[in-house]
Design a protein around this motif. Structure first.
Motif, PDB file in Angstrom:
ATOM      1  N   MET A   1       0.862  -1.162  -0.173  1.00 51.42           N
ATOM      2  CA  MET A   1      -0.274   0.027  -0.010  1.00 51.42           C
ATOM      3  C   MET A   1       0.969   1.117  -0.026  1.00 51.42           C
ATOM      4  O   MET A   1       1.945   1.389   0.766  1.00 51.42           O
ATOM      5  CB  MET A   1      -1.077  -0.111   1.209  1.00 51.42           C
ATOM      6  N   SER A   2       0.489   2.199  -0.954  1.00 51.77           N
ATOM      7  CA  SER A   2       1.210   3.354  -0.931  1.00 51.77           C
ATOM      8  C   SER A   2       1.306   4.109   0.127  1.00 51.77           C
ATOM      9  O   SER A   2       0.143   4.166   0.940  1.00 51.77           O
ATOM     10  CB  SER A   2       0.946   4.188  -2.231  1.00 51.77           C
ATOM     11  N   SER A   3       2.246   4.965   0.739  1.00 46.93           N
ATOM     12  CA  SER A   3       2.084   5.868   1.625  1.00 46.93           C
ATOM     13  C   SER A   3       1.016   6.880   1.750  1.00 46.93           C
ATOM     14  O   SER A   3       0.385   6.931   2.791  1.00 46.93           O
ATOM     15  CB  SER A   3       3.639   6.628   1.993  1.00 46.93           C
ATOM     16  N   THR A   4       0.567   7.268   0.618  1.00 45.55           N
ATOM     17  CA  THR A   4      -0.678   8.061   0.379  1.00 45.55           C
ATOM     18  C   THR A   4      -1.861   7.573   0.810  1.00 45.55           C
ATOM     19  O   THR A   4      -2.639   8.084   1.444  1.00 45.55           O
ATOM     20  CB  THR A   4      -0.630   8.710  -1.018  1.00 45.55           C
ATOM     21  N   ALA A   5      -1.978   6.252   0.387  1.00 50.63           N
ATOM     22  CA  ALA A   5      -3.219   5.518   0.572  1.00 50.63           C
ATOM     23  C   ALA A   5      -3.274   5.251   2.189  1.00 50.63           C
ATOM     24  O   ALA A   5      -4.304   5.441   2.607  1.00 50.63           O
ATOM     25  CB  ALA A   5      -3.009   4.171  -0.267  1.00 50.63           C
ATOM     26  N   ALA A   6      -2.027   4.787   2.753  1.00 50.25           N
ATOM     27  CA  ALA A   6      -2.119   4.520   4.236  1.00 50.25           C
ATOM     28  C   ALA A   6      -2.456   5.928   4.896  1.00 50.25           C
ATOM     29  O   ALA A   6      -3.251   5.814   5.838  1.00 50.25           O
ATOM     30  CB  ALA A   6      -0.779   4.307   4.557  1.00 50.25           C
ATOM     31  N   SER A   7      -2.085   6.891   4.525  1.00 48.81           N
ATOM     32  CA  SER A   7      -2.190   8.304   5.020  1.00 48.81           C
ATOM     33  C   SER A   7      -3.807   8.676   5.367  1.00 48.81           C
ATOM     34  O   SER A   7      -4.403   9.367   6.161  1.00 48.81           O
ATOM     35  CB  SER A   7      -1.293   9.476   4.545  1.00 48.81           C
ATOM     36  N   ARG A   8      -4.440   8.492   4.058  1.00 43.77           N
ATOM     37  CA  ARG A   8      -5.807   8.573   4.051  1.00 43.77           C
ATOM     38  C   ARG A   8      -6.641   7.884   5.218  1.00 43.77           C
ATOM     39  O   ARG A   8      -7.416   8.784   5.777  1.00 43.77           O
ATOM     40  CB  ARG A   8      -6.543   8.260   2.696  1.00 43.77           C
ATOM     41  N   PRO A  23      -3.546  -3.266   1.560  1.00 48.06           N
ATOM     42  CA  PRO A  23      -2.997  -2.810   0.434  1.00 48.06           C
ATOM     43  C   PRO A  23      -3.819  -2.733  -0.887  1.00 48.06           C
ATOM     44  O   PRO A  23      -5.034  -3.434  -1.009  1.00 48.06           O
ATOM     45  CB  PRO A  23      -1.790  -4.037  -0.003  1.00 48.06           C
ATOM     46  N   GLY A  24      -3.480  -1.582  -1.592  1.00 46.02           N
ATOM     47  CA  GLY A  24      -4.262  -1.589  -2.659  1.00 46.02           C
ATOM     48  C   GLY A  24      -5.271  -0.394  -2.592  1.00 46.02           C
ATOM     49  O   GLY A  24      -5.491   0.091  -1.441  1.00 46.02           O
ATOM     50  N   VAL A  25      -5.907   0.046  -3.685  1.00 40.52           N
ATOM     51  CA  VAL A  25      -6.908   1.080  -3.773  1.00 40.52           C
ATOM     52  C   VAL A  25      -8.101   0.659  -4.702  1.00 40.52           C
ATOM     53  O   VAL A  25      -8.088  -0.346  -5.388  1.00 40.52           O
ATOM     54  CB  VAL A  25      -6.509   2.638  -4.342  1.00 40.52           C
ATOM     55  N   PHE A  26      -9.011   1.412  -4.309  1.00 40.60           N
ATOM     56  CA  PHE A  26     -10.450   1.076  -5.371  1.00 40.60           C
ATOM     57  C   PHE A  26     -10.518   2.557  -6.111  1.00 40.60           C
ATOM     58  O   PHE A  26     -10.732   3.518  -5.545  1.00 40.60           O
ATOM     59  CB  PHE A  26     -11.727   0.761  -4.649  1.00 40.60           C
ATOM     60  N   MET A  81     -17.849  -0.278   7.064  1.00 40.77           N
ATOM     61  CA  MET A  81     -17.434  -0.019   5.604  1.00 40.77           C
ATOM     62  C   MET A  81     -16.358  -1.022   5.115  1.00 40.77           C
ATOM     63  O   MET A  81     -15.007  -0.732   5.750  1.00 40.77           O
ATOM     64  CB  MET A  81     -17.290   1.291   5.303  1.00 40.77           C
ATOM     65  N   GLU A  82     -16.423  -1.619   4.027  1.00 39.44           N
ATOM     66  CA  GLU A  82     -15.327  -2.579   3.543  1.00 39.44           C
ATOM     67  C   GLU A  82     -15.122  -2.259   2.317  1.00 39.44           C
ATOM     68  O   GLU A  82     -15.910  -1.837   1.449  1.00 39.44           O
ATOM     69  CB  GLU A  82     -15.625  -4.026   3.679  1.00 39.44           C
ATOM     70  N   ILE A  83     -13.596  -1.839   2.111  1.00 37.31           N
ATOM     71  CA  ILE A  83     -13.361  -1.360   0.650  1.00 37.31           C
ATOM     72  C   ILE A  83     -12.418  -2.226  -0.062  1.00 37.31           C
ATOM     73  O   ILE A  83     -11.153  -2.662   0.490  1.00 37.31           O
ATOM     74  CB  ILE A  83     -12.567  -0.150   0.519  1.00 37.31           C
ATOM     75  N   THR A  84     -12.804  -2.807  -1.079  1.00 33.10           N
ATOM     76  CA  THR A  84     -11.982  -4.123  -1.706  1.00 33.10           C
ATOM     77  C   THR A  84     -11.657  -3.461  -3.226  1.00 33.10           C
ATOM     78  O   THR A  84     -12.117  -2.559  -3.453  1.00 33.10           O
ATOM     79  CB  THR A  84     -12.787  -5.384  -1.754  1.00 33.10           C
ATOM     80  N   GLU A  85     -11.016  -4.468  -3.968  1.00 31.16           N
ATOM     81  CA  GLU A  85     -10.801  -4.116  -5.426  1.00 31.16           C
ATOM     82  C   GLU A  85     -11.854  -4.145  -6.187  1.00 31.16           C
ATOM     83  O   GLU A  85     -11.867  -3.308  -7.290  1.00 31.16           O
ATOM     84  CB  GLU A  85      -9.758  -5.197  -6.225  1.00 31.16           C
ATOM     85  N   SER A  86     -13.200  -4.619  -5.715  1.00 30.50           N
ATOM     86  CA  SER A  86     -14.325  -4.515  -6.490  1.00 30.50           C
ATOM     87  C   SER A  86     -15.224  -3.385  -6.000  1.00 30.50           C
ATOM     88  O   SER A  86     -16.482  -3.227  -6.736  1.00 30.50           O
ATOM     89  CB  SER A  86     -14.907  -5.794  -6.686  1.00 30.50           C
ATOM     90  N   GLY A  87     -15.220  -2.864  -5.022  1.00 32.34           N
ATOM     91  CA  GLY A  87     -16.142  -1.715  -4.718  1.00 32.34           C
ATOM     92  C   GLY A  87     -16.016  -1.510  -3.096  1.00 32.34           C
ATOM     93  O   GLY A  87     -15.279  -1.837  -2.549  1.00 32.34           O
ATOM     94  N   TRP A 123      -9.818   9.487  -9.045  1.00 36.33           N
ATOM     95  CA  TRP A 123     -10.448   9.357  -7.599  1.00 36.33           C
ATOM     96  C   TRP A 123     -10.196   7.956  -7.196  1.00 36.33           C
ATOM     97  O   TRP A 123     -10.789   7.036  -8.093  1.00 36.33           O
ATOM     98  CB  TRP A 123     -12.067   9.936  -7.999  1.00 36.33           C
ATOM     99  N   TRP A 124      -9.962   7.784  -6.110  1.00 35.70           N
ATOM    100  CA  TRP A 124      -9.813   6.528  -5.574  1.00 35.70           C
ATOM    101  C   TRP A 124      -9.850   6.534  -3.869  1.00 35.70           C
ATOM    102  O   TRP A 124      -9.640   7.626  -3.290  1.00 35.70           O
ATOM    103  CB  TRP A 124      -8.400   5.878  -5.904  1.00 35.70           C
ATOM    104  N   VAL A 125     -10.208   5.530  -3.668  1.00 35.88           N
ATOM    105  CA  VAL A 125     -10.168   5.375  -1.859  1.00 35.88           C
ATOM    106  C   VAL A 125      -9.254   4.163  -1.634  1.00 35.88           C
ATOM    107  O   VAL A 125      -9.031   3.044  -2.359  1.00 35.88           O
ATOM    108  CB  VAL A 125     -11.433   5.146  -1.378  1.00 35.88           C
ATOM    109  N   PRO A 126      -8.614   4.275  -0.464  1.00 39.31           N
ATOM    110  CA  PRO A 126      -7.552   3.111   0.044  1.00 39.31           C
ATOM    111  C   PRO A 126      -8.537   1.666   0.385  1.00 39.31           C
ATOM    112  O   PRO A 126      -9.779   1.882   0.977  1.00 39.31           O
ATOM    113  CB  PRO A 126      -6.862   3.620   1.153  1.00 39.31           C
TER     114      PRO A 126
END
Length: 530
Positions: A1-8, A23-26, A81-87, A123-126
């Motif tokens: 996971m990128s530091s930017t994603a982690a910081s959000r 790790p990862g973003v949607f 709230m659960e955020i995965t690669e599919s939504g 636009w993305w969310v971690p």
């Protein structure tokens, strides 16, 4: 996971109960869809559509998107709230919980998601999971529109800001000595006469200073219906206040027979402080205000209506032969007991209409029995709230020593109109709404707390922003997050790194951490520190 994603994940405010980053973003894009409770989904689609330029249509398999379902999660207003690669999938306890999940999603999209038009193409969310619910059911902010009127658009904007911080009560202070702000068709002079004053006091120096500029305004019934409806979309309850039997000089200016000297014409008051002109206790005056309250009930569906009851000098009653006779007719020991008698008339009327009355903590000492169901707003410290809770009355904590946001924020020499107690951002964050020493039974009567924004010295929306933010951000976390989850150093890091950019995006003219901008100062306007 990128530091930017982690910081959000690391920058959410108020701080959630638990966060599990992965790790990862949607990414959001043209194929992103949205489904769930119609009101919440429509609100979020409108907000995010404006910000991102995306249509966010209803779900169509095999599209990916944002979905809200009802289910078992901890506590009212809670969500998972659960955020995965599919939504994004939200399980919410109720519709407010779904709305707070949507507010969290806006934060996870970055500060630009709070703007009114697109400024970014990506636009993305971690990815990860957040589980959250509030500590208190009453997470309020009081806004005084009587001393200085705020146009309707500014009240709507204030609702936006409360909702963005997961606050759920707007206590709207509609009447006072210095102005009457709610239209009552049966009594048009309340706004025609009582809705404006010839001038306003500037600051609180040793010598009174005035601006010699007329000030006024009021809300029509349609305006208030719009405010209430807009707030409901944001799961904010608007609690109206009509203050009696003191703080009533504007009403007496409009209808002199409401006062204790009906032959004397009073102006709408142009000073700050406590006017000695109070309502008389004649049957016609009581009936007048019961009719006013019936109009308030038509406009505001809130289960609670505030009747004030604070700062009621007895001087006029004690000096008035008519008031002394009235007290004797009612079997009262002394004229000052008219205070409690008057309050009981309006409180019992509200309760007979299926609403609950709230009053400032003076109602505990106004004499006589406090009707069951009355809520006590504890402003003179915490003692009133403690007494109420121990006696079985619900209480909302709003002590002036801790959560009056019009009070000065620092001893900085440029602090504009420095009045009241010194309360820094850290002071507000370290406030604890449940007083130490209360039994569990009594503590259960503490519904929550309320920050206070009085506007004697806040004569514009810019001044309201300066006084309120970012201290209201600290208060919001106090109300939402468990005490064991709070850490002032971590809060200040999240505020400065992540949340102040959100306030910038929202257009909030907050007080900078290192002191006011030059245009936020008020040279020549004296204060009165305590």
């Amino acid at each position: 996971m990128s530091s930017t994603a982690a910081s959000r994940w690391d920058g959410l405010l108020p701080r959630p109960v638990s966060v599990e980053p992965r790790p990862g973003v949607f990414p959001l894009g043209e194929r992103t869809t949205m489904d769930g409770p119609p009101k919440v989904v429509e609100w979020l689609r409108r907000r995010l559509g404006t910000t991102t330029g995306l249509a966010l249509p209803p779900h169509r398999a095999p599209d990916v998107g944002f979905r809200i379902d009802s289910g078992a999660v901890p506590g009212p207003e809670g969500y998972r709230m659960e955020i995965t690669e599919s939504g994004v999938t939200v399980t919410a306890h109720d519709e407010p919980g779904a709305h707070y999940a949507a507010q969290t999603l806006r934060q996870l999209l970055g500060a630009d998601a709070l703007r009114q038009a697109p400024v970014s193409g990506e636009w993305w969310v971690p990815r990860g999971t957040v589980t959250d619910h509030p500590r208190f059911s009453w997470r309020g902010c009081h806004l005084d529109v009587a001393r200085h009127f705020l146009p309707k658009r500014e009240v709507l904007r204030f609702v936006d800001l409360l909702a963005a911080h997961k606050l759920n009560v707007l206590h709207l202070h509609l009447t006072d000595d210095q102005g009457w702000r709610v239209e009552v068709p049966r009594y048009p002079k309340l706004t025609e006469v009582g809705g404006w004053r010839h001038r306003s006091m500037v600051g609180r120096g040793a010598t009174d200073t005035y601006d010699d500029r007329p000030h006024g305004g009021h809300y029509t019934g349609a305006d208030l219906a719009e405010i209430v409806s807009y707030a409901a979309e944001h799961h904010v309850t608007v609690v109206p206040e009509v203050d009696v039997p003191g703080h009533s000089q504007a009403a007496i200016a409009a209808y002199p027979w409401l006062g204790n000297h009906p032959d004397r014409r009073l102006p709408v008051w142009d000073r700050w402080g406590v006017s000695e002109h109070v309502l008389n206790a004649e049957p016609a005056t009581v009936d007048f205000f019961l009719a006013v309250l019936d109009r308030i009930l038509e406009l505001f569906p809130a289960p609670v209506v505030c009747v004030g009851g604070d700062e009621v000098p007895a001087t006029e009653w004690e000096d008035s032969p008519r008031a002394r006779r009235r007290a004797a007719e009612l079997g009262l020991d002394e004229p000052r007991a008219l205070h409690g008698w008057f309050l009981r008339q309006v409180i019992e009327h509200l309760h007979s209409r299926g609403r609950r009355a709230m009053g400032w903590d003076e109602i505990l000492d106004a004499g006589g029995h406090l009707p069951p169901g009355t809520i006590v707003a504890s402003w003179q410290g915490e003692r009133g709230g403690e007494r109420a809770a121990r006696a079985g009355h619900d209480a909302v904590m709003c002590p002036e020593q801790s959560v009056y946001l019009d009070h000065r924020q620092s001893d900085h020499p440029d602090e504009p109109i420095p009045v009241g107690f010194l309360r820094t951002l850290t002071d507000v964050y370290e406030y604890e709404p449940v007083p130490a020493g209360l039994s569990d039974e009594a503590a259960a009567h503490v519904l929550g707390a309320q920050a206070q924004v009085w506007t004697e010295h806040l004569d514009s929306p810019r001044r309201v922003d300066y006084a309120t933010f970012p201290r209201l951000c600290a208060f919001a976390e106090v109300m939402w997050s468990e005490r064991t989850h709070r850490d002032v150093t971590d809060f200040e890091r999240r505020l400065n790194t992540h949340h102040l950019p959100r306030l910038d995006a929202l257009g909030v003219e907050y007080r900078p951490p290192d002191g006011p901008h030059p245009w936020q100062t008020r040279p020549g306007a004296a204060g009165r520190p305590r």
